[in-house]
Design a protein around this motif. Structure first.
Motif, PDB file in Angstrom:
ATOM      1  N   GLU A  19       0.829  -1.198   0.000  1.00 42.22           N
ATOM      2  CA  GLU A  19       0.000   0.000   0.000  1.00 42.22           C
ATOM      3  C   GLU A  19       0.868   1.254   0.000  1.00 42.22           C
ATOM      4  N   THR A  20       0.364   2.303  -0.631  1.00 37.84           N
ATOM      5  CA  THR A  20       1.101   3.557  -0.683  1.00 37.84           C
ATOM      6  C   THR A  20       1.038   4.264   0.670  1.00 37.84           C
ATOM      7  N   GLY A  66       2.185   9.035  -2.800  1.00 43.17           N
ATOM      8  CA  GLY A  66       1.353   8.145  -3.614  1.00 43.17           C
ATOM      9  C   GLY A  66       2.167   7.173  -4.446  1.00 43.17           C
ATOM     10  N   GLN A  67       3.484   7.358  -4.456  1.00 45.17           N
ATOM     11  CA  GLN A  67       4.373   6.488  -5.238  1.00 45.17           C
ATOM     12  C   GLN A  67       5.269   5.610  -4.370  1.00 45.17           C
ATOM     13  N   THR A  69       5.689   2.917  -1.209  1.00 46.09           N
ATOM     14  CA  THR A  69       4.896   1.933  -0.466  1.00 46.09           C
ATOM     15  C   THR A  69       5.367   1.841   0.981  1.00 46.09           C
TER      16      THR A  69
END
Length: 138
Positions: A19-20, A66-67, A69
């Motif tokens: 997940e980000t 958002g990029q 993890t």
């Protein structure tokens, strides 16, 4: 004998290692927490992610949340305590590693988290005071 299982919070939400950080931050906000365990698809604990990690290790280094993890921020072997370890072991481990939240495992499976607040509610004042001193020492 009081054990980690007796004082832990059992209802634990994980963030997947894939997940980000944006998704993790949303989970933290929704749950009103400042950290989440990072869990892998193999059901093993990969680490802990804190709101501070997101700020310092991502935003502070101009990385796009958002990029990135959660798994990319997991470092080393997570500090844990066994579910059946006694409260003194919980105190020793938290003090030695200067952590306020300690994942509780049974075998390799995450079963809960012991937070400083859980310890404060369950144990006498003196050991809790010593723990707070140990954690906050520079």
């Amino acid at each position: 004998m009081t054990t980690a299982r007796d004082i832990m919070t059992a209802d634990v939400t994980c963030v997947s290692e894939d997940e980000t950080l944006t998704a993790a931050a949303h989970k933290m906000a929704q749950l009103g927490v400042g950290s989440l365990p990072i869990c892998g698809s193999d059901e093993r604990l990969k680490g802990m992610l804190t709101d501070r990690d997101i700020v310092v290790k991502a935003l502070g280094r101009d990385r796009e949340p958002g990029q990135v993890t959660a798994g990319q921020l997991a470092e080393g072997k997570p500090v844990t305590v066994g579910a059946d370890d006694d409260a003194n072991e919980v105190l020793r481990t938290m003090a030695a590693h200067k952590v306020r939240r300690l994942p509780v495992i049974d075998g390799h499976r995450l079963v809960g988290i012991v937070a400083l607040a859980d310890v404060a509610r369950a144990l006498p004042d003196r050991p809790v005071g010593d723990l707070v001193d140990a954690i906050t020492e520079s």
